[in-house]
Design an enzyme around this catalytic site. Structure first.
Site, PDB file in Angstrom:
ATOM      1  N   LYS A  56       0.639  -0.886   0.384  1.00  0.00           N
ATOM      2  CA  LYS A  56      -0.367   0.125  -0.108  1.00  0.00           C
ATOM      3  C   LYS A  56       0.979   1.528  -0.259  1.00  0.00           C
ATOM      4  O   LYS A  56       0.536   2.332  -0.742  1.00  0.00           O
ATOM      5  CB  LYS A  56      -0.885  -0.374   1.175  1.00  0.00           C
ATOM      6  CG  LYS A  56      -2.254  -0.938   0.564  1.00  0.00           C
ATOM      7  CD  LYS A  56      -3.050  -0.370   1.460  1.00  0.00           C
ATOM      8  CE  LYS A  56      -4.420  -1.009   1.430  1.00  0.00           C
ATOM      9  NZ  LYS A  56      -4.179  -2.586   1.623  1.00  0.00           N
ATOM     10  N   SER A  81      -8.111   1.369   9.004  1.00  0.00           N
ATOM     11  CA  SER A  81      -7.707   0.794  10.294  1.00  0.00           C
ATOM     12  C   SER A  81      -6.703  -0.341  10.096  1.00  0.00           C
ATOM     13  O   SER A  81      -5.678  -0.579  10.751  1.00  0.00           O
ATOM     14  CB  SER A  81      -8.815  -0.230  11.440  1.00  0.00           C
ATOM     15  OG  SER A  81      -9.126  -1.179  10.268  1.00  0.00           O
ATOM     16  N   GLU A 207      -9.605 -14.269  -2.873  1.00  0.00           N
ATOM     17  CA  GLU A 207     -11.057 -13.260  -2.142  1.00  0.00           C
ATOM     18  C   GLU A 207     -10.936 -14.379  -0.617  1.00  0.00           C
ATOM     19  O   GLU A 207     -10.590 -15.353  -0.998  1.00  0.00           O
ATOM     20  CB  GLU A 207     -11.566 -12.104  -2.274  1.00  0.00           C
ATOM     21  CG  GLU A 207     -12.983 -13.096  -2.533  1.00  0.00           C
ATOM     22  CD  GLU A 207     -13.931 -12.353  -3.408  1.00  0.00           C
ATOM     23  OE1 GLU A 207     -14.058 -10.701  -2.706  1.00  0.00           O
ATOM     24  OE2 GLU A 207     -14.640 -12.285  -4.225  1.00  0.00           O
ATOM     25  N   GLY A 211     -16.450 -13.857   2.136  1.00  0.00           N
ATOM     26  CA  GLY A 211     -16.116 -12.755   1.512  1.00  0.00           C
ATOM     27  C   GLY A 211     -16.197 -12.466   0.338  1.00  0.00           C
ATOM     28  O   GLY A 211     -15.107 -11.530  -0.064  1.00  0.00           O
ATOM     29  N   SER A 307       0.759  -9.995  -0.303  1.00  0.00           N
ATOM     30  CA  SER A 307       0.368  -8.784  -0.296  1.00  0.00           C
ATOM     31  C   SER A 307       1.544  -7.785   0.967  1.00  0.00           C
ATOM     32  O   SER A 307       0.882  -6.736   1.441  1.00  0.00           O
ATOM     33  CB  SER A 307      -0.565  -8.178  -0.432  1.00  0.00           C
ATOM     34  OG  SER A 307      -1.266  -9.091   0.405  1.00  0.00           O
TER      35      SER A 307
HETATM   36  C1  LIG Z   1      -4.884  -3.621   1.645  1.00  0.00           C
HETATM   37  C2  LIG Z   1      -4.821  -5.028   1.223  1.00  0.00           C
HETATM   38  C3  LIG Z   1      -5.494  -6.128   0.319  1.00  0.00           C
HETATM   39  C4  LIG Z   1      -6.185  -5.620  -0.231  1.00  0.00           C
HETATM   40  O1  LIG Z   1      -6.006  -4.106  -1.185  1.00  0.00           O
HETATM   41  P1  LIG Z   1      -7.054  -3.958  -2.075  1.00  0.00           P
HETATM   42  O2  LIG Z   1      -6.449  -3.343  -3.416  1.00  0.00           O
HETATM   43  O3  LIG Z   1      -8.176  -3.391  -1.033  1.00  0.00           O
HETATM   44  O4  LIG Z   1      -7.854  -4.896  -2.965  1.00  0.00           O
HETATM   45  C5  LIG Z   1      -4.396  -7.723   0.604  1.00  0.00           C
HETATM   46  N1  LIG Z   1      -3.668  -7.415   1.233  1.00  0.00           N
HETATM   47  C6  LIG Z   1      -2.922  -6.745   2.108  1.00  0.00           C
HETATM   48  C7  LIG Z   1      -1.796  -6.973   3.148  1.00  0.00           C
HETATM   49  C8  LIG Z   1      -3.494  -5.358   2.364  1.00  0.00           C
HETATM   50  O5  LIG Z   1      -3.273  -4.502   3.177  1.00  0.00           O
END
Ligand SMILES: *Cc1c(COP(=O)(O)O)cnc(C)c1O
Length: 325
Positions: A56, A81, A207, A211, A307
């Site tokens: 992010k 959050s 996902e 959800g 991620s």
């Molecule tokens: C926000 C986030 C996601 C999901 O990303 P989106 O862009 O909302 O689909 C996946 N993994 C982590 C670690 C995140 O912080």
């Protein structure tokens, strides 16, 4: 909402230039154990090792870099959050922009402390009685702040796409690519990069099973809204895709799959035990799907985006300890 101008690969390439020298070019890891087990070659893009612990930072930094002088002076506001809060707070500090983050008053103390530690002002609200989007919009109007949402924004999407761009540049085109899916910023940005640099790749978003609004939306052709899903994947507890993210996903993604909490815990254990890395539950969505799909993936070259790595260690021990040996 039919006249949206969707971001393109050019926007991802421009984002890559903006974040250069600020975001880490994260490592790509492999696992002989996994490759041998499924008879394929898997390349992990390790965004758990990104600054502030998740991809992010890429989207947040890209969006804030595009502010004009007046926007920079007035400041940014975000509601989150989780990882988006820290991404905006850190990016704002680096760029010298005042940041206000709207967080629930029951947010983990560690996350509030991290956000404040980056110099942001934290405004708390009651998640059961107050609407965070309304609070964010009110603050924006009152103080002239620019609101940066966690996923449904072209500059955020373009920034998130830079991780997949780096992956393809490093390992050359892939047969398949798996990434976690929440609101779709990561998946849509990745799809823009992959369609340009590795057009034959089968792109899959994953996902939480609890959800699957993204899967329902993808299959029905309209954005489906759900209640907050109960899952350990707290980074993907989104209730719906965005208009920009859905637009890109519909045109560029091949499939959306799900993973159960038990599969996520198994994947988290695999990452820790075999690869020696800490990946948060949401970050394991792609890995969990690949492990389940194994036989269908035989002989392929596969990219998996890990991620994020922001999981409290006590929480991680609790999740791994509860798992049958
Ligand atoms: C926000 C986030 C996601 C999901 O990303 P989106 O862009 O909302 O689909 C996946 N993994 C982590 C670690 C995140 O912080």
């Amino acid at each position: 909402m039919n006249d949206l101008t969707l971001p393109t690969y050019e926007d991802v390439a421009a984002a890559a230039r903006r974040i250069e020298g600020h975001a880490h070019r994260t490592p790509v890891m492999t696992s002989r154990t996994l490759d041998a087990a499924i008879g394929a070659q898997v390349f992990f893009k390790c965004e758990n090792l990104q600054r502030m612990g998740a991809f992010k930072f890429r989207g947040g930094f890209n969006a804030l870099s595009k502010f004009d002088a007046a926007q920079r002076r007035a400041g940014v506001v975000a509601f989150s959050s989780g990882n988006h809060a820290q991404a905006i707070a850190l990016s704002a500090r680096i760029l010298g922009i005042p940041a206000t983050i709207v967080m629930p008053n029951d947010a983990p103390a560690m996350k509030v402390a991290a956000t404040k530690g980056y110099g942001a002002t934290v405004v708390s609200y009651d998640r059961y009685t107050e609407d965070r989007e309304q609070i964010g919009r009110d603050l924006a109007r009152k103080h002239g702040f620019t609101l940066i949402p966690p996923y449904d924004h072209p500059d955020v999407i373009a920034g998130q796409g830079t991780a997949a761009k780096e992956l393809i540049e490093e390992v050359s085109p892939l047969d398949a690519f798996y990434a976690p899916l929440g609101g779709g910023g990561l998946l849509s940005g990745s799809a823009l990069a992959l369609r340009a640099l590795s057009p034959k790749t089968r792109i899959v978003g994953v996902e939480p099973e609890a959800g699957n609004d993204g899967q329902q939306s993808f299959r029905s052709g309209a954005i489906v809204h759900i209640d907050v899903p109960k899952t350990i994947a707290d980074g993907a507890q989104t209730q719906h895709l965005g208009h920009y993210t859905f637009g890109v996903i519909q045109s560029a993604v091949d499939d959306i799959q799900t993973a159960s909490d038990a599969e996520l815990v198994d994947a988290m254990a695999f990452a820790a035990a075999r690869m020696k890395i800490v990946v948060e539950p949401t970050g394991c969505l792609g890995l969990a799907a690949v492990r389940r799909e194994a036989t269908a993936l035989r002989g392929q070259r596969i990219g998996v985006l890990l991620s994020g790595g922001n999981v409290d260690l006590a929480r991680m021990c609790e999740l791994l300890g509860a798992r049958p040996a």
